[in-house]
Design a protein around this motif. Sequence first.
Motif, short mmCIF file in Angstrom:
data_model
loop_
_atom_site.label_atom_id
_atom_site.label_comp_id
_atom_site.label_asym_id
_atom_site.label_seq_id
_atom_site.Cartn_x
_atom_site.Cartn_y
_atom_site.Cartn_z
N UNK A 25 0.85 -1.20 0.00
CA UNK A 25 0.00 0.00 0.00
C UNK A 25 0.88 1.25 0.00
N UNK A 26 1.99 1.18 0.79
CA UNK A 26 2.91 2.33 0.81
C UNK A 26 3.48 2.53 -0.60
N UNK A 27 3.91 1.40 -1.19
CA UNK A 27 4.49 1.47 -2.54
C UNK A 27 3.47 2.03 -3.52
N UNK A 28 2.23 1.57 -3.37
CA UNK A 28 1.15 2.00 -4.25
C UNK A 28 0.98 3.51 -4.19
N UNK A 29 1.01 4.05 -2.92
CA UNK A 29 0.85 5.48 -2.72
C UNK A 29 1.99 6.24 -3.39
N UNK A 30 3.22 5.76 -3.17
CA UNK A 30 4.38 6.44 -3.75
C UNK A 30 4.33 6.39 -5.27
N UNK A 31 3.92 5.24 -5.79
CA UNK A 31 3.90 5.09 -7.25
C UNK A 31 2.89 6.03 -7.88
N UNK A 32 1.69 6.12 -7.26
CA UNK A 32 0.66 6.99 -7.83
C UNK A 32 1.12 8.43 -7.81
N UNK A 33 1.84 8.78 -6.70
CA UNK A 33 2.30 10.15 -6.59
C UNK A 33 3.37 10.45 -7.64
N UNK A 34 4.17 9.39 -7.99
CA UNK A 34 5.29 9.56 -8.91
C UNK A 34 4.81 10.00 -10.29
N UNK A 35 3.70 9.47 -10.69
CA UNK A 35 3.20 9.77 -12.03
C UNK A 35 1.78 10.30 -11.92
N UNK A 36 1.42 11.11 -12.90
CA UNK A 36 0.06 11.68 -12.87
C UNK A 36 -0.96 10.72 -13.51
N UNK A 37 -0.45 9.76 -14.24
CA UNK A 37 -1.37 8.85 -14.94
C UNK A 37 -2.11 8.00 -13.91
N UNK A 38 -3.43 7.84 -14.07
CA UNK A 38 -4.15 7.07 -13.03
C UNK A 38 -3.89 5.58 -13.13
N UNK A 39 -4.03 4.92 -11.98
CA UNK A 39 -3.99 3.46 -11.98
C UNK A 39 -5.31 2.95 -12.56
N UNK A 40 -5.35 1.74 -13.05
CA UNK A 40 -6.63 1.20 -13.53
C UNK A 40 -7.64 1.16 -12.38
N UNK A 41 -8.95 1.18 -12.70
CA UNK A 41 -9.94 1.07 -11.61
C UNK A 41 -9.87 -0.32 -10.99
N UNK A 42 -10.52 -0.48 -9.84
CA UNK A 42 -10.52 -1.80 -9.20
C UNK A 42 -10.33 -1.66 -7.71
N UNK A 43 -10.31 -2.80 -7.00
CA UNK A 43 -10.11 -2.74 -5.56
C UNK A 43 -8.97 -3.68 -5.18
N UNK A 44 -8.29 -3.35 -4.08
CA UNK A 44 -7.13 -4.16 -3.68
C UNK A 44 -7.46 -5.11 -2.54
#
Length: 470
Positions: A25-44
């Motif tokens: 989840x931490x990695x996910x947060x950092x990754x999303x912040x790194x790029x402006x492109x959205x992640x695909x929709x869905x749930x984790x």
Amino acid sequence: MELLSLNSMFCMFAASALIFFFSPIIKLFLTSARRKIPLPPGSLGWPYIGETFQLYSQNPNVFFASKIKRFGSIFKTHILGCPCVMISSPAAAKFVLLTKAHLFKPTFPASKERMLGKQAIFFHQGDYHAKLRKLVLRAFMPAALKNKVEDIESLAKDSLQSWEGRSINTYQEMKTFTFNVALLSIFGKDEILYREDLKRCYYILEKGYNSMPINIPGTLFHKSMKARKELAQILAKIISTRRESKLEDHNDLLESFMGDKEGLTDEQIADNVIGVIFAARDTTASVLTWIMKYLGENQSVLEAVTEEQEAIMRLKEESGEDKALNWEDTKKMPITSRVLQETLRVASILSFTFREAVEDVEYEGYLIPKGWKILPLFRNIHHSPEIFPEPEKFDPTRFEVAPKPNTYMPFGSGNHSCPGNELAKLEILVILHHLTTKYRWSIVGADNGIQYGPFALPQNGLPIILSSKE
Ligand code: HEM
């Protein structure tokens, strides 16, 4: 002292559990912040566990269908401790497996890698992978398999004879047949010398394939690793015996591995021999089990296959030809081949495969972050009503017309696609020839269920009773 070390151990455990659970989840947060492109929709789903149970405890179609309905053909989820992106369109599968394959590397759980061996073909890319692939393909291309038909036929006849008049678990018996065929393709006629020893070790090893990688006495993983070690010792002995008898022409996978000028080490050979047994046995056995089920349930299809096989038998008898099947005979089985194609589609025994993004990748406006798994959903493509109308219906005639590119991938696609597909098709056609011309079978019990994990299989391995037609 003891209490202190217990306390500190507990703290260490708690700290590592927290990191373990929350790092994605931490990695996910950092990754999303790194790029402006959205992640695909869905749930984790839940931390670490994610949505693993939802996927593996039921028909994967149910999981995929509910996700696709909610989120579309590309969505994110969290499986086996890893954030994943699942893709379910032919175009996306082509992107991941073919056109941009260099951006996605193959990936497996660490326990699988340790058991099969780090140097096995599945785990590699680049030059080493290309070299192994060339050697494996050399042993499994039609020119090499032509000489194996007679021996495969003899294994098929022996298996069927041994099942006659008995109530059998189809899947278990098919696994013995496909194991013996795998050994034949690896060791040639020498196979029979090593069969029992290899079987004893391999059968212990495979029990641990999906175990937790805890290597302490008493665990399944430990027992499997011990069997793995013994297997490697037997293989080392076989390799050294081969070296001493270098004049003989073996025409098998071991010869292909040993004859390579650049040379593979004994360890590389052992890892890849074990890898090929792993890839060849349960896959082919489960497809054979499904074929028995579908033929048993579709009398008109069974009759058409039987007529086709009897015609081949008659033709050989009339022409005074050798009765044994040959490679050309197996090319005169269009109806049986379509039954095989349709079974591969409906059963889709490998529902999906795993890759990992080696860098951030953008696809259709979504970010697939570096390190995330990406899963092309073969089963979903094979069950799409737009591509295969009435997808749940078993209808081999649909393959009278070739499927469109990237819509039918039972053997995968791209440079990791199945190099053993010709052998799998050959052994299936050969055993079906004898099965339909000489035997009848009935399914025991009315249990129509399907069991999942790791392959989809008829409930209880499809118990049947087999009897001779004569
Ligand atoms: C009907 C039976 C079989 C099915 C459905 C099947 C399916 C597949 C699929 C889908 C892949 C690609 C996985 C991926 O892209 O991640 C694959 C790879 C592979 N298969 Fe098969 N397979 C079958 C039988 C066999 C047999 C009989 C052999 C060996 C003789 C074999 C050897 C391999 C190997 C070595 C790979 C890895 C190739 C690489 O990484 O380059 N398979 N198989």
